[in-house]
Design a protein around this motif. Structure first.
Motif, short mmCIF file in Angstrom:
data_model
loop_
_atom_site.label_atom_id
_atom_site.label_comp_id
_atom_site.label_asym_id
_atom_site.label_seq_id
_atom_site.Cartn_x
_atom_site.Cartn_y
_atom_site.Cartn_z
N PRO A 106 0.83 -1.21 0.00
CA PRO A 106 0.00 0.00 0.00
C PRO A 106 0.86 1.25 0.00
O PRO A 106 1.97 1.26 0.53
CB PRO A 106 -0.80 -0.12 1.30
CG PRO A 106 0.05 -0.95 2.19
CD PRO A 106 0.79 -1.91 1.30
N ILE A 107 0.33 2.31 -0.57
CA ILE A 107 1.11 3.55 -0.71
C ILE A 107 1.46 4.16 0.64
O ILE A 107 2.49 4.79 0.81
CB ILE A 107 0.35 4.56 -1.59
CG1 ILE A 107 1.28 5.72 -1.98
CG2 ILE A 107 -0.92 5.05 -0.92
CD1 ILE A 107 0.69 6.63 -3.04
N TYR A 108 0.59 3.96 1.65
CA TYR A 108 0.84 4.59 2.94
C TYR A 108 1.96 3.93 3.74
O TYR A 108 2.35 4.41 4.80
CB TYR A 108 -0.45 4.61 3.78
CG TYR A 108 -1.02 3.25 4.10
CD1 TYR A 108 -0.55 2.50 5.17
CD2 TYR A 108 -2.03 2.72 3.33
CE1 TYR A 108 -1.06 1.26 5.45
CE2 TYR A 108 -2.57 1.47 3.62
CZ TYR A 108 -2.08 0.75 4.68
OH TYR A 108 -2.59 -0.49 4.96
N TYR A 138 -5.86 7.60 8.91
CA TYR A 138 -7.06 7.67 8.08
C TYR A 138 -6.79 8.43 6.79
O TYR A 138 -7.24 8.03 5.71
CB TYR A 138 -8.21 8.36 8.84
CG TYR A 138 -8.69 7.61 10.07
CD1 TYR A 138 -8.64 6.22 10.13
CD2 TYR A 138 -9.20 8.30 11.17
CE1 TYR A 138 -9.07 5.54 11.25
CE2 TYR A 138 -9.65 7.62 12.29
CZ TYR A 138 -9.58 6.24 12.34
OH TYR A 138 -10.01 5.57 13.44
N GLN A 139 -6.08 9.54 6.88
CA GLN A 139 -5.75 10.33 5.69
C GLN A 139 -4.98 9.49 4.68
O GLN A 139 -5.31 9.49 3.49
CB GLN A 139 -4.92 11.56 6.08
CG GLN A 139 -5.71 12.69 6.70
CD GLN A 139 -4.83 13.91 6.95
OE1 GLN A 139 -3.62 13.85 6.85
NE2 GLN A 139 -5.45 15.01 7.32
N LYS A 140 -3.96 8.81 5.15
CA LYS A 140 -3.11 8.02 4.27
C LYS A 140 -3.90 6.87 3.64
O LYS A 140 -3.78 6.61 2.43
CB LYS A 140 -1.91 7.46 5.05
CG LYS A 140 -0.88 8.51 5.44
CD LYS A 140 -0.11 8.97 4.21
CE LYS A 140 1.04 9.89 4.60
NZ LYS A 140 1.80 10.34 3.41
N TYR A 141 -4.69 6.17 4.46
CA TYR A 141 -5.40 5.00 3.95
C TYR A 141 -6.53 5.42 3.00
O TYR A 141 -6.77 4.74 2.00
CB TYR A 141 -5.95 4.17 5.11
CG TYR A 141 -6.35 2.77 4.68
CD1 TYR A 141 -5.40 1.87 4.21
CD2 TYR A 141 -7.67 2.36 4.73
CE1 TYR A 141 -5.75 0.60 3.80
CE2 TYR A 141 -8.04 1.09 4.32
CZ TYR A 141 -7.07 0.20 3.87
OH TYR A 141 -7.43 -1.05 3.46
N CYS A 142 -7.22 6.50 3.32
CA CYS A 142 -8.27 7.00 2.42
C CYS A 142 -7.69 7.40 1.07
O CYS A 142 -8.27 7.10 0.01
CB CYS A 142 -8.99 8.20 3.05
SG CYS A 142 -10.10 7.78 4.41
N ALA A 143 -6.55 8.08 1.08
CA ALA A 143 -5.88 8.46 -0.18
C ALA A 143 -5.50 7.22 -0.98
O ALA A 143 -5.63 7.20 -2.21
CB ALA A 143 -4.65 9.31 0.13
#
Length: 276
Positions: A106-108, A138-143
């Motif tokens: 994952p990107i995060y 949350y910000q990272k995973y949502c993105a």
């Protein structure tokens, strides 16, 4: 001169401490199987720290995956840089028998970027300490979810060229992530009054009735206040994990500000109880 040397030593010490705070994941490999690593962006560079580990990827044509093999020996590390400059780092260990052959990165999970991200001087860069660890995650995973193409099924409702759909429902840690799309195919802008997520219960008995309980999101990512004509926006609602019994379902209620283009989207319990 002594002052300069002292400052340099302190700076190096601080940098070293910051680096040691990062806990790297471990990837196991052997010499009989290929372990595939799939990255969110094409691989630009991949380097292992010891010769008993080999990481191969297409150096001529950009691809999203690389293959890892290992021979018996001491543990090492893998450093991968994606096309966008994201940096990923892992501990490598040899293991005679391995069960996990595919890693979807994952990107995060990146540890940083190759180049510092330039920001407007007026804006203050958001850090994990400023906004709290949970919100930062949350910000990272949502993105990451908005960048992905995973779908859960066809869940949509339309009214007067306004289309509301749920693209994905993902369970991660203790939360459910609702990836939502709002499309305005009309010739007028759409001003959003509210978008509520509720659980609807069908009451049993001679007189059938419905009870609707509003569920407050933990976090909302990129919810727009206006959808321009002919445009589409995607955003994410993060909710505490829940499951539904037979007589329950989720309702997404969209309401237009100073308008009547309202929508109610029903989400079956099977999507809630079996998320991605």
């Amino acid at each position: 001169m002594r002052t300069i040397i002292l400052i340099l030593i302190v700076s190096i010490s601080t940098f070293t401490k910051a680096q040691t705070n990062i806990v790297l994941d471990t990837i196991y490999a052997n010499d009989t199987k290929n372990v595939a690593l799939f990255f969110p962006e094409p691989i630009r560079q991949g380097i292992t720290g010891a010769s008993n580990f080999v990481f191969t990827y297409n150096r001529e044509k950009e691809q999203y995956f690389g293959l890892l093999q290992a021979k018996p020996g001491k543990e090492s590390n893998l450093l991968v840089i994606n096309k966008d400059g994201s940096v990923f780092s892992y501990i490598l260990k040899y293991k005679e028998r391995i069960s996990k052959l595919n890693y979807f990165i994952p990107i995060y999970s990146n540890i940083g970027n190759e180049k510092p991200i330039e920001t407007d001087s007026v804006l203050v860069k958001t850090s994990e300490k400023d906004i709290g660890i949970s919100t930062y995650y949350y910000q990272k995973y949502c993105a990451y979810l908005l960048d992905g193409k995973q779908r859960i099924g066809r869940i949509m409702k339309q009214n007067e060229d306004i289309v509301l759909s749920v693209e994905n429902i993902v369970f991660d840690r203790e939360e459910l992530y609702f990836v939502i799309q709002l499309e305005n195919n009309s010739t007028l802008d759409y001003d959003l009054s509210f978008l509520n997520l509720s659980i609807e219960t069908r009451q049993k008995g001679k007189k059938k009735s419905l009870q609707t309980l509003y569920q407050k999101p933990i976090y909302i990512h990129k919810l727009p206040s206006k959808i321009a004509k002919g445009k589409m926006m995607r955003f994410v609602y993060v909710m505490p994990k829940f499951s539904l019994s037979k007589d329950h379902r989720v309702i997404l209620e969209l309401n237009e500000k100073d308008g009547e283009r309202n929508l109610k989207l029903n989400i079956s319990r099977r999507y809630i109880n079996n998320p991605n």
